[in-house]
Design a protein around this motif. Structure first.
Motif, mmCIF file in Angstrom:
data_model
loop_
_atom_site.group_PDB
_atom_site.id
_atom_site.type_symbol
_atom_site.label_atom_id
_atom_site.label_comp_id
_atom_site.label_asym_id
_atom_site.label_seq_id
_atom_site.Cartn_x
_atom_site.Cartn_y
_atom_site.Cartn_z
ATOM 1 N N HIS A 1 0.866 -1.413 0.037
ATOM 2 C CA HIS A 1 -0.194 -0.123 -0.050
ATOM 3 C C HIS A 1 0.929 1.346 0.074
ATOM 4 O O HIS A 1 0.458 2.165 -0.444
ATOM 5 C CB HIS A 1 -1.034 -0.047 1.188
ATOM 6 C CG HIS A 1 -2.095 -1.000 1.092
ATOM 7 N ND1 HIS A 1 -3.216 -0.820 0.095
ATOM 8 C CD2 HIS A 1 -2.257 -2.128 1.828
ATOM 9 C CE1 HIS A 1 -4.014 -1.670 0.242
ATOM 10 N NE2 HIS A 1 -3.553 -2.791 1.200
ATOM 11 N N VAL B 1 -5.160 -0.125 7.022
ATOM 12 C CA VAL B 1 -5.573 -0.035 8.358
ATOM 13 C C VAL B 1 -6.865 -1.127 8.415
ATOM 14 O O VAL B 1 -6.971 -1.942 9.515
ATOM 15 C CB VAL B 1 -5.935 1.191 8.819
ATOM 16 C CG1 VAL B 1 -6.673 1.222 10.109
ATOM 17 C CG2 VAL B 1 -4.872 1.913 9.056
ATOM 18 N N GLU B 2 -8.053 -1.071 7.413
ATOM 19 C CA GLU B 2 -8.860 -1.792 7.574
ATOM 20 C C GLU B 2 -8.638 -3.404 7.447
ATOM 21 O O GLU B 2 -8.992 -4.359 7.915
ATOM 22 C CB GLU B 2 -9.944 -1.554 6.267
ATOM 23 C CG GLU B 2 -10.497 -0.053 6.704
ATOM 24 C CD GLU B 2 -11.691 0.433 5.402
ATOM 25 O OE1 GLU B 2 -11.276 -0.117 4.492
ATOM 26 O OE2 GLU B 2 -12.469 1.245 5.670
ATOM 27 N N LYS B 3 -7.663 -3.519 6.341
ATOM 28 C CA LYS B 3 -7.260 -4.759 6.151
ATOM 29 C C LYS B 3 -6.466 -5.592 7.273
ATOM 30 O O LYS B 3 -6.836 -6.509 7.943
ATOM 31 C CB LYS B 3 -6.034 -4.701 4.906
ATOM 32 C CG LYS B 3 -5.817 -6.208 4.322
ATOM 33 C CD LYS B 3 -4.777 -6.275 3.417
ATOM 34 C CE LYS B 3 -5.320 -5.580 2.115
ATOM 35 N NZ LYS B 3 -4.589 -5.522 0.833
ATOM 36 N N THR C 1 -6.222 6.854 0.715
ATOM 37 C CA THR C 1 -7.137 5.844 0.662
ATOM 38 C C THR C 1 -6.221 4.578 0.483
ATOM 39 O O THR C 1 -6.939 3.478 1.337
ATOM 40 C CB THR C 1 -7.646 5.993 -0.845
ATOM 41 O OG1 THR C 1 -8.382 7.210 -1.180
ATOM 42 C CG2 THR C 1 -8.331 4.686 -1.320
ATOM 43 N N LEU D 1 -7.062 -4.656 10.862
ATOM 44 C CA LEU D 1 -8.002 -4.671 11.668
ATOM 45 C C LEU D 1 -8.956 -5.899 11.505
ATOM 46 O O LEU D 1 -9.733 -6.513 12.471
ATOM 47 C CB LEU D 1 -8.812 -3.337 11.857
ATOM 48 C CG LEU D 1 -8.023 -2.289 12.621
ATOM 49 C CD1 LEU D 1 -9.201 -0.952 12.533
ATOM 50 C CD2 LEU D 1 -7.494 -2.481 13.913
ATOM 51 N N SER D 2 -9.145 -6.176 10.389
ATOM 52 C CA SER D 2 -9.995 -7.636 9.693
ATOM 53 C C SER D 2 -9.149 -8.821 9.984
ATOM 54 O O SER D 2 -10.023 -9.715 10.171
ATOM 55 C CB SER D 2 -10.664 -7.338 8.426
ATOM 56 O OG SER D 2 -9.438 -7.562 7.572
ATOM 57 N N LYS E 1 -6.066 4.044 4.504
ATOM 58 C CA LYS E 1 -7.438 3.397 4.986
ATOM 59 C C LYS E 1 -7.354 1.991 4.637
ATOM 60 O O LYS E 1 -7.927 1.041 5.573
ATOM 61 C CB LYS E 1 -8.475 4.201 4.482
ATOM 62 C CG LYS E 1 -9.910 4.008 4.864
ATOM 63 C CD LYS E 1 -10.932 5.001 4.427
ATOM 64 C CE LYS E 1 -12.302 4.584 4.659
ATOM 65 N NZ LYS E 1 -12.959 3.503 3.960
ATOM 66 N N LEU E 2 -7.172 1.522 3.427
ATOM 67 C CA LEU E 2 -7.221 0.155 3.016
ATOM 68 C C LEU E 2 -6.268 -0.618 3.738
ATOM 69 O O LEU E 2 -6.854 -1.723 4.168
ATOM 70 C CB LEU E 2 -6.928 -0.054 1.604
ATOM 71 C CG LEU E 2 -8.096 0.665 0.434
ATOM 72 C CD1 LEU E 2 -7.327 0.654 -0.699
ATOM 73 C CD2 LEU E 2 -9.329 -0.135 0.525
ATOM 74 N N GLU F 1 -7.014 -9.759 7.975
ATOM 75 C CA GLU F 1 -6.933 -10.517 6.856
ATOM 76 C C GLU F 1 -5.470 -10.957 6.691
ATOM 77 O O GLU F 1 -5.176 -11.820 5.918
ATOM 78 C CB GLU F 1 -7.369 -9.556 5.765
ATOM 79 C CG GLU F 1 -7.221 -10.104 4.050
ATOM 80 C CD GLU F 1 -7.855 -9.318 3.488
ATOM 81 O OE1 GLU F 1 -7.509 -9.155 2.263
ATOM 82 O OE2 GLU F 1 -8.828 -8.418 3.662
#
Length: 330
Positions: A301, A320-322, A314, A324-325, A317-318, A327
């Motif tokens: 990223h 961090v979301e990855k 963007t 926290l999930s 954000k992608l 993945e």
């Protein structure tokens, strides 16, 4: 020689400068085993902290910060106070090295029994301070220092962050920089509690008075940081010990006002919360870097952002979301 946590705590409580310095070095270390001991040390000394007056001293390079701190520190000591100086030196952005010359510059203050001077590199940390300045302050408070003076790097607008860890934010100004208000932007003016126009002599006295008048007018357009406090703009010379007693008295007056209004404890609570938020970010980033797959995702990223494949915010954000999930966790 490695010292136990108990030995360091006893050294701090007894005012042993060598062990105080060792404790600060421990807190500044980034080694995992040192971090564990440092956290244990800081937790155990917390009941001994909170009894000092924390003063941030900022100003452009050449404003006379070191001279001011030395003269002010000696004045405070003469009035029965113990003074700790945390001097933040700018680090090289290339090798993170730092000159750490403040002990040399504050030679007279360094000789005082009731003074402790600790130069620390900024190590690239923005805000005019080092990333462990707050924790270093805790150690000095536990050692019984009444005044903790933080000399910032002095490199510009990021200096306002020192206001987040101090009780009093003191700005040093000098005459002779062209437009006298040009170097003081709104960010500094909104954070400052006391202004001292330094290096005043017979030749520039009238110009200094004019500058003080301009500053006072400028301050009238800025909402007060503290209720019922009109920011004083004082004149003097740290080198000649002129105007320092007035600064000392104004700091005491300001602290008394904050305590009377209940703002003193309120602001310190807010500062502790900000330190919590800072360390949450630090530990999350550290945790991320321990995972190979997360590190790979981070680099991917980051590459997308640097090559402008998409907007950097963007990509962040992608990522961090990855994370926290779960993945990309090991």
């Amino acid at each position: 020689m490695k010292f136990s946590t108990e030995e360091l705590i006893e050294g701090i409580k007894s005012g042993n400068k060598r062990l105080i310095a060792k404790a600060i070095t421990l807190v500044e270390s980034k080694k995992a085993e040192h971090r564990i001991q440092a956290e244990d040390l800081l937790k155990k000394i917390m009941p001994l902290t909170g009894n000092s007056i924390r003063v941030g001293v900022t100003g452009v390079p050449g404003a006379g910060k070191s001279t001011f701190i030395e003269s002010f520190g000696r004045l405070a000591i003469a009035q029965g106070k113990k003074v700790a100086v945390l001097a933040i030196d700018p680090s090289s952005s290339i090798n993170k090295g730092s000159i750490l010359g403040d002990k040399t510059r504050m030679e007279e203050l360094a000789k005082e029994e009731n003074a402790f001077i600790r130069p620390s590199p900024s190590s690239g940390f923005l805000g005019g301070v080092a990333n462990t300045t707050f924790e270093t302050m805790m150690i000095c408070e536990a050692a019984g220092y009444d005044y903790i003076l933080i000399e910032t790097v002095g490199v510009g607008q990021s200096e306002v962050l020192v206001a987040d860890i101090t009780d009093v934010f003191l700005f040093l100004k000098i005459i002779g920089g062209g437009d006298e208000l040009q170097g003081i932007k709104r960010g500094i003016m909104e954070m400052v509690d006391v202004i001292f126009i330094n290096k005043i002599d017979q030749d520039n006295f009238q110009k200094a008075k004019n500058t003080r008048l301009e500053l006072k007018r400028a301050l009238d357009f800025i909402p007060p940081k503290e209720k019922d406090w009109k920011i004083p703009v004082l004149l003097g010379s740290a080198l000649k010990n002129e105007g320092l007693q007035e600064i000392y008295d104004k700091i005491s007056e300001f602290i008394e006002l904050k305590k009377k209004d209940g703002r003193f404890d309120e602001v310190r609570i807010q500062q502790a919360e900000k330190r919590f938020e800072y360390w949450v970010q630090e530990y999350i980033l550290s945790l991320m870097k321990k995972s190979n797959t997360v590190e790979e995702a981070y680099q991917m990223h980051k590459k997308n952002a640097s090559e402008m494949v998409s907007n950097p915010s963007t990509e962040a954000k992608l990522f961090v979301e990855k994370f926290l999930s779960g993945e990309n966790r090991d």
